[in-house]
Design a protein around this motif. Sequence first.
Motif, mmCIF file in Angstrom:
data_model
loop_
_atom_site.group_PDB
_atom_site.id
_atom_site.type_symbol
_atom_site.label_atom_id
_atom_site.label_comp_id
_atom_site.label_asym_id
_atom_site.label_seq_id
_atom_site.Cartn_x
_atom_site.Cartn_y
_atom_site.Cartn_z
ATOM 1 N N ALA A 59 2.500 71.145 -39.902
ATOM 2 C CA ALA A 59 3.297 70.171 -40.649
ATOM 3 C C ALA A 59 3.564 70.665 -42.060
ATOM 4 O O ALA A 59 4.692 70.538 -42.576
ATOM 5 N N GLN A 60 2.560 71.254 -42.695
ATOM 6 C CA GLN A 60 2.733 71.752 -44.056
ATOM 7 C C GLN A 60 3.643 72.981 -44.093
ATOM 8 O O GLN A 60 4.463 73.115 -45.004
ATOM 9 N N VAL A 61 3.509 73.868 -43.119
ATOM 10 C CA VAL A 61 4.392 75.032 -43.040
ATOM 11 C C VAL A 61 5.837 74.550 -42.926
ATOM 12 O O VAL A 61 6.727 75.020 -43.641
ATOM 13 N N THR A 62 6.067 73.597 -42.043
ATOM 14 C CA THR A 62 7.417 73.087 -41.812
ATOM 15 C C THR A 62 7.963 72.390 -43.057
ATOM 16 O O THR A 62 9.131 72.588 -43.425
ATOM 17 N N GLU A 63 7.114 71.608 -43.738
ATOM 18 C CA GLU A 63 7.569 70.944 -44.959
ATOM 19 C C GLU A 63 7.914 71.974 -46.044
ATOM 20 O O GLU A 63 8.914 71.833 -46.750
ATOM 21 N N HIS A 64 7.102 73.027 -46.172
ATOM 22 C CA HIS A 64 7.400 74.090 -47.141
ATOM 23 C C HIS A 64 8.741 74.744 -46.816
ATOM 24 O O HIS A 64 9.580 74.931 -47.712
ATOM 25 N N GLY A 109 3.084 68.808 -49.138
ATOM 26 C CA GLY A 109 2.085 67.772 -49.358
ATOM 27 C C GLY A 109 0.990 67.893 -48.306
ATOM 28 O O GLY A 109 0.756 68.967 -47.749
ATOM 29 N N GLU A 110 0.376 66.783 -48.001
ATOM 30 C CA GLU A 110 -0.740 66.762 -47.041
ATOM 31 C C GLU A 110 -0.288 66.920 -45.592
ATOM 32 O O GLU A 110 -1.097 67.158 -44.721
ATOM 33 N N GLY A 111 0.984 66.775 -45.346
ATOM 34 C CA GLY A 111 1.507 66.913 -43.985
ATOM 35 C C GLY A 111 2.076 65.605 -43.474
ATOM 36 O O GLY A 111 1.444 64.556 -43.614
ATOM 37 N N LEU A 112 3.264 65.672 -42.929
ATOM 38 C CA LEU A 112 3.952 64.505 -42.376
ATOM 39 C C LEU A 112 4.256 64.758 -40.911
ATOM 40 O O LEU A 112 4.478 65.899 -40.503
ATOM 41 N N PRO A 113 4.309 63.697 -40.103
ATOM 42 C CA PRO A 113 4.705 63.888 -38.705
ATOM 43 C C PRO A 113 6.121 64.455 -38.623
ATOM 44 O O PRO A 113 6.943 64.224 -39.509
ATOM 45 N N TRP A 114 6.402 65.182 -37.543
ATOM 46 C CA TRP A 114 7.727 65.767 -37.353
ATOM 47 C C TRP A 114 8.803 64.689 -37.400
ATOM 48 O O TRP A 114 9.876 64.900 -37.973
ATOM 49 N N ASP A 115 8.538 63.518 -36.833
ATOM 50 C CA ASP A 115 9.530 62.445 -36.843
ATOM 51 C C ASP A 115 9.955 62.064 -38.260
ATOM 52 O O ASP A 115 11.095 61.679 -38.481
ATOM 53 N N ALA A 116 9.036 62.200 -39.221
ATOM 54 C CA ALA A 116 9.359 61.891 -40.616
ATOM 55 C C ALA A 116 10.138 63.033 -41.270
ATOM 56 O O ALA A 116 10.942 62.803 -42.173
ATOM 57 N N LEU A 117 9.892 64.270 -40.842
ATOM 58 C CA LEU A 117 10.563 65.432 -41.434
ATOM 59 C C LEU A 117 11.915 65.747 -40.789
ATOM 60 O O LEU A 117 12.794 66.307 -41.443
ATOM 61 N N GLU A 118 12.069 65.403 -39.522
ATOM 62 C CA GLU A 118 13.257 65.838 -38.771
ATOM 63 C C GLU A 118 14.584 65.428 -39.396
ATOM 64 O O GLU A 118 15.503 66.263 -39.462
#
Length: 190
Positions: A59-64, A109-118
């Motif tokens: 999740a953090q990799v994807t958010e970055h 950040g601390e990591g978000l679910p994919w549904d929140a990032l998509e």
Amino acid sequence: MTQAQPERASGTRMLTAFGETPAQIQAELHKAFGRFEAAIPDHQGHWLTSPAEGRWSPAQVTEHVLLVNENVARIVALLLSDTPLRAGPAVPGQTLDGKRLAPAGLEPGEGLPWDALEPRWQASRAVLDGVAARLEGADLTRRYFHPFLGEIDAHDWTRMVTFHLRHHCRQLAEGQPAGAETAQPAGREA
């Protein structure tokens, strides 16, 4: 922690592996997005779990990657525009134990679910696809500072996104928990 010297000549030469013409640059970007997105379902079972101390969770990799994509989309749009460029601070990137550190503001950040990032992911992809479609005829004398590559043009900023997507796709694959399987990205490695 040390400051890395911009890799102007060697870094930008490396980026040409991700397309020499605007059409090739755009095609490589599409492939890199497809590979990264195809890997996301493989990580849902451990999405918020760091593979090791000091490493980011999927999740953090994807958010970055998302934060970088949003930032680069704005930079490329600026480089493709007629807006005058202002000289900003040319702050070299930082490394720790030979690894590049994410610049301030591009850390997850601390990591978000994919549904929140998509939704943000899809929006940033659409913007990057749009600016990549406008690379033909870009004024390559217009450059913007990259912390590790120095002053680079719109083509190299777009190539850098492809490199970055591939790098973090590999990072996701390497960070799989023991026994987990993931599809390995096909094609040339960055």
